[in-house]
Motif scaffolding. Sequence first.
Motif, short mmCIF file in Angstrom:
data_model
loop_
_atom_site.label_atom_id
_atom_site.label_comp_id
_atom_site.label_asym_id
_atom_site.label_seq_id
_atom_site.Cartn_x
_atom_site.Cartn_y
_atom_site.Cartn_z
N ALA A 33 -3.60 -7.53 -33.31
CA ALA A 33 -2.63 -8.63 -33.37
C ALA A 33 -3.32 -9.92 -33.80
CB ALA A 33 -1.95 -8.80 -32.02
N ALA A 34 -4.52 -10.17 -33.27
CA ALA A 34 -5.26 -11.38 -33.64
C ALA A 34 -5.66 -11.33 -35.11
CB ALA A 34 -6.49 -11.53 -32.76
N ASP A 35 -6.09 -10.15 -35.57
CA ASP A 35 -6.46 -10.01 -36.99
C ASP A 35 -5.25 -10.24 -37.89
OD1 ASP A 35 -9.05 -9.46 -36.28
OD2 ASP A 35 -8.91 -7.29 -36.61
N GLU A 36 -4.12 -9.69 -37.51
CA GLU A 36 -2.89 -9.87 -38.30
C GLU A 36 -2.48 -11.34 -38.32
OE1 GLU A 36 0.35 -8.89 -40.69
OE2 GLU A 36 -1.46 -7.78 -40.21
N SER A 37 -2.60 -11.99 -37.19
CA SER A 37 -2.25 -13.41 -37.10
C SER A 37 -3.17 -14.24 -37.99
CB SER A 37 -2.34 -13.88 -35.65
OG SER A 37 -2.12 -15.25 -35.55
N ALA A 38 -4.46 -13.93 -37.95
CA ALA A 38 -5.42 -14.66 -38.79
C ALA A 38 -5.15 -14.40 -40.27
CB ALA A 38 -6.84 -14.24 -38.44
N ARG A 39 -4.81 -13.16 -40.62
CA ARG A 39 -4.51 -12.83 -42.01
C ARG A 39 -3.27 -13.59 -42.49
NH1 ARG A 39 -1.21 -9.84 -44.77
NH2 ARG A 39 -0.21 -8.90 -42.98
N MET A 40 -2.26 -13.65 -41.64
CA MET A 40 -1.04 -14.38 -42.01
C MET A 40 -1.32 -15.87 -42.16
SD MET A 40 1.76 -12.33 -39.71
CE MET A 40 3.13 -13.33 -40.24
N ALA A 41 -2.15 -16.42 -41.27
CA ALA A 41 -2.50 -17.84 -41.37
C ALA A 41 -3.27 -18.10 -42.66
CB ALA A 41 -3.32 -18.26 -40.15
N TRP A 42 -4.17 -17.18 -43.02
CA TRP A 42 -4.95 -17.31 -44.26
C TRP A 42 -4.02 -17.28 -45.47
CZ3 TRP A 42 -9.53 -18.82 -45.75
CH2 TRP A 42 -10.00 -18.48 -47.01
N GLN A 43 -3.08 -16.36 -45.47
CA GLN A 43 -2.13 -16.27 -46.59
C GLN A 43 -1.28 -17.54 -46.68
OE1 GLN A 43 -0.01 -12.61 -45.96
NE2 GLN A 43 -1.41 -11.44 -47.25
N ALA A 44 -0.87 -18.06 -45.53
CA ALA A 44 -0.08 -19.30 -45.53
C ALA A 44 -0.90 -20.45 -46.09
CB ALA A 44 0.41 -19.61 -44.12
N ALA A 45 -2.18 -20.51 -45.73
CA ALA A 45 -3.04 -21.57 -46.24
C ALA A 45 -3.23 -21.44 -47.75
CB ALA A 45 -4.39 -21.54 -45.53
N LEU A 46 -3.41 -20.21 -48.23
CA LEU A 46 -3.55 -20.00 -49.68
C LEU A 46 -2.28 -20.39 -50.42
CD1 LEU A 46 -5.45 -16.58 -49.87
CD2 LEU A 46 -6.35 -18.86 -50.35
N GLU A 47 -1.14 -20.04 -49.85
CA GLU A 47 0.14 -20.40 -50.47
C GLU A 47 0.33 -21.91 -50.51
OE1 GLU A 47 3.79 -19.79 -52.38
OE2 GLU A 47 2.06 -18.49 -52.09
N ALA A 48 -0.03 -22.57 -49.41
CA ALA A 48 0.09 -24.04 -49.36
C ALA A 48 -0.84 -24.68 -50.39
CB ALA A 48 -0.24 -24.54 -47.96
N GLU A 49 -2.04 -24.13 -50.54
CA GLU A 49 -2.98 -24.66 -51.53
C GLU A 49 -2.45 -24.46 -52.95
OE1 GLU A 49 -7.58 -23.98 -53.05
OE2 GLU A 49 -6.85 -22.91 -51.29
N ARG A 50 -1.85 -23.29 -53.22
CA ARG A 50 -1.29 -23.01 -54.54
C ARG A 50 -0.16 -23.99 -54.86
NH1 ARG A 50 3.00 -20.87 -56.60
NH2 ARG A 50 3.86 -20.20 -54.61
N ILE A 51 0.71 -24.21 -53.87
CA ILE A 51 1.83 -25.13 -54.08
C ILE A 51 1.31 -26.55 -54.31
CG2 ILE A 51 3.78 -26.22 -52.90
CD1 ILE A 51 4.33 -23.46 -51.61
N ALA A 52 0.31 -26.96 -53.53
CA ALA A 52 -0.25 -28.30 -53.70
C ALA A 52 -0.88 -28.44 -55.09
CB ALA A 52 -1.29 -28.57 -52.62
N ARG A 53 -1.56 -27.38 -55.55
CA ARG A 53 -2.17 -27.42 -56.87
C ARG A 53 -1.11 -27.52 -57.96
NH1 ARG A 53 -4.65 -22.48 -57.33
NH2 ARG A 53 -5.66 -22.88 -55.36
N GLU A 54 -0.01 -26.76 -57.80
CA GLU A 54 1.07 -26.83 -58.79
C GLU A 54 1.68 -28.22 -58.82
OE1 GLU A 54 3.87 -23.80 -57.79
OE2 GLU A 54 2.64 -22.17 -58.60
#
Length: 110
Positions: A33-54
């Motif tokens: 569960a902790a690994d899944e939570s960390a993976r989801m947080a990482w994906q959210a951070a990558l998505e936020a970075e992509r949107i900010a870059r766009e």
Amino acid sequence: MSTDLYTRDRTEHERTIADLRAALAEEKTARRAADESARMAWQAALEAERIARERADEDEEEDRKRDVQDIKTAMVNRGVSWRQAVYAGLFPVLLFLATVLLQLKAGTGK
């Protein structure tokens, strides 16, 4: 009597083993569960970075368009066409190149 003691010890060991297995299973579940939570947080951070870059790219493009429009407006206000501006910038470059060619030609005659 020793059979009862053996049976009691064996039952206690089996219970301990079962408790340890249950604790291990809970720990694995919690870790997953902790690994899944960390993976989801990482994906959210990558998505936020992509949107900010766009958005930054869009803002940069808008700034560039605005700068081009400002230059065109300034040229119109001064009464200078874009062709005149190009020729005015081209003349010093051509003069420089002609000077270089003359120096090269003069240098090869020796």
